[in-house]
Write an enzyme that holds these catalytic residues in place. Structure first.
Site, mmCIF file in Angstrom:
data_model
loop_
_atom_site.group_PDB
_atom_site.id
_atom_site.type_symbol
_atom_site.label_atom_id
_atom_site.label_comp_id
_atom_site.label_asym_id
_atom_site.label_seq_id
_atom_site.Cartn_x
_atom_site.Cartn_y
_atom_site.Cartn_z
ATOM 1 N N GLY A 1 0.703 -1.126 0.119
ATOM 2 C CA GLY A 1 0.042 -0.093 -0.146
ATOM 3 C C GLY A 1 0.705 1.392 0.124
ATOM 4 O O GLY A 1 0.232 2.330 0.717
ATOM 5 N N THR A 2 1.843 1.329 -0.761
ATOM 6 C CA THR A 2 2.819 2.546 -0.666
ATOM 7 C C THR A 2 2.078 3.530 -1.342
ATOM 8 O O THR A 2 2.110 4.640 -1.126
ATOM 9 C CB THR A 2 4.204 2.334 -1.301
ATOM 10 O OG1 THR A 2 4.017 1.755 -2.550
ATOM 11 C CG2 THR A 2 5.042 1.506 -0.337
ATOM 12 N N ASN A 3 1.349 3.037 -2.632
ATOM 13 C CA ASN A 3 0.634 4.224 -3.363
ATOM 14 C C ASN A 3 -0.538 4.753 -2.578
ATOM 15 O O ASN A 3 -0.835 5.768 -2.777
ATOM 16 C CB ASN A 3 0.384 3.638 -4.653
ATOM 17 C CG ASN A 3 1.262 3.857 -5.890
ATOM 18 O OD1 ASN A 3 2.069 4.897 -6.026
ATOM 19 N ND2 ASN A 3 1.558 2.596 -6.573
ATOM 20 N N MET B 1 -3.955 -6.761 -7.371
ATOM 21 C CA MET B 1 -3.609 -7.852 -8.271
ATOM 22 C C MET B 1 -4.686 -8.664 -8.783
ATOM 23 O O MET B 1 -4.534 -9.800 -9.303
ATOM 24 C CB MET B 1 -2.516 -8.577 -7.367
ATOM 25 C CG MET B 1 -1.237 -7.859 -7.042
ATOM 26 S SD MET B 1 -0.499 -7.184 -8.705
ATOM 27 C CE MET B 1 -0.010 -8.512 -9.573
ATOM 28 N N ASN C 1 -5.511 3.865 -13.010
ATOM 29 C CA ASN C 1 -4.479 3.077 -12.536
ATOM 30 C C ASN C 1 -3.114 3.552 -12.914
ATOM 31 O O ASN C 1 -3.083 4.579 -13.496
ATOM 32 C CB ASN C 1 -4.575 1.509 -13.521
ATOM 33 C CG ASN C 1 -3.260 0.728 -13.232
ATOM 34 O OD1 ASN C 1 -3.072 0.516 -11.743
ATOM 35 N ND2 ASN C 1 -2.545 0.454 -13.914
ATOM 36 N N HIS D 1 0.933 2.863 -13.469
ATOM 37 C CA HIS D 1 1.835 1.928 -14.267
ATOM 38 C C HIS D 1 3.203 2.277 -13.880
ATOM 39 O O HIS D 1 3.657 3.485 -14.344
ATOM 40 C CB HIS D 1 1.516 1.590 -15.474
ATOM 41 C CG HIS D 1 2.126 0.486 -16.186
ATOM 42 N ND1 HIS D 1 2.083 -0.831 -15.977
ATOM 43 C CD2 HIS D 1 3.223 0.510 -16.997
ATOM 44 C CE1 HIS D 1 2.910 -1.473 -16.601
ATOM 45 N NE2 HIS D 1 3.593 -0.742 -17.256
ATOM 46 N N ASP E 1 -3.730 -2.007 -19.725
ATOM 47 C CA ASP E 1 -2.478 -0.827 -19.971
ATOM 48 C C ASP E 1 -3.125 -0.117 -21.029
ATOM 49 O O ASP E 1 -2.039 0.824 -21.635
ATOM 50 C CB ASP E 1 -1.093 -1.238 -19.780
ATOM 51 C CG ASP E 1 -0.945 -1.714 -18.329
ATOM 52 O OD1 ASP E 1 -1.511 -1.504 -17.350
ATOM 53 O OD2 ASP E 1 0.165 -2.673 -18.430
ATOM 54 N N GLU F 1 5.604 7.905 -9.276
ATOM 55 C CA GLU F 1 4.318 7.344 -8.955
ATOM 56 C C GLU F 1 3.586 8.081 -7.687
ATOM 57 O O GLU F 1 2.274 8.485 -7.812
ATOM 58 C CB GLU F 1 4.302 6.008 -8.346
ATOM 59 C CG GLU F 1 4.681 4.889 -9.607
ATOM 60 C CD GLU F 1 5.001 3.348 -9.270
ATOM 61 O OE1 GLU F 1 3.842 3.011 -8.615
ATOM 62 O OE2 GLU F 1 5.889 2.751 -9.447
#
Length: 209
Positions: free
Chosen positions: A12-14, A91, A108, A110, A151, A181
């Protein structure tokens, strides 16, 4: 005020970048009102709970068919009156049925400059391994809308990151996170909530203030 759901599967860094940006007042017009995890033991759930954000766990293996999983996912998103879905290391496969239901409302991030190193099989460290193997001098991150093509949705924001001598996939991954990011994702979410992103003919444009 738009309701934002962040879908996670891991550390969960983002998600943390979004939470921190929200606390700094950098996400205008929206608020994270749900964190949904595809794994029961995801550390991202602890980040959400610490921030006082409601959480849900939805395991794909609990459902025999994709259609059943889709119904449950859509029911949860509807219950929380979600306006924007953010995939932050999620995921579990998002089906076309769900994508169509939230057309141009799923974002999203990427870890590469799309259309490079993207599509089926390009995720996590695999992206950075491929970039280093190719010998590119610049990589980066892309925030895009999700459509039926992996993507392949309209690009919202991109930021370049330099590849340095001696980089390993892990080192490069961290630099892309820190320099791209974690900056792009909160900005894109804020632009969406401010109603400043327009999609036409498969391309996203940003309206000026």
């Amino acid at each position: 005020m738009l309701n934002i759901a962040v879908l996670v599967s891991g550390g969960g860094t983002n998600l943390q970048a979004l939470i921190d940006a929200q606390h700094r007042g950098e996400i205008s017009g929206g608020k994270i009102t749900l964190v949904l995890s595809g794994k029961a033991d995801a550390f991202a759930l602890h980040r959400a709970e610490k921030a006082g954000i409601p959480t849900e766990v939805l395991l794909r293996k609990s459902f025999s068919a994709q259609e059943e999983y889709d119904r449950s996912l859509l029911e949860i998103l509807s219950r929380y009156e979600i306006d924007l879905v953010v995939l932050a290391g999620f995921m579990t496969i998002i089906s076309n049925h769900v994508v169509r239901h939230y057309e141009n409302k799923i974002i999203n991030v990427h870890p590469a400059l799309i259309p490079s190193f993207c599509g089926e099989g390009f995720y996590g460290l695999k992206v950075h391994e491929a970039a280093l193997e190719k010998g590119v001098k610049v990589t980066g991150a892309t925030v895009h809308f999700v459509n039926e093509v992996c993507d392949g949705g309209p690009i919202i924001l991109q930021k370049a990151v330099e590849v340095l001598p001696g980089d390993t996939p892990e080192i490069l991954q961290r630099r892309v996170m820190e320099q791209a990011e974690w900056k792009l994702l909160p900005k894109a979410v804020s632009l969406f909530c401010e109603g400043r992103i327009k999609v036409a003919d498969g391309r996203a444009t940003i309206k000026e203030d």
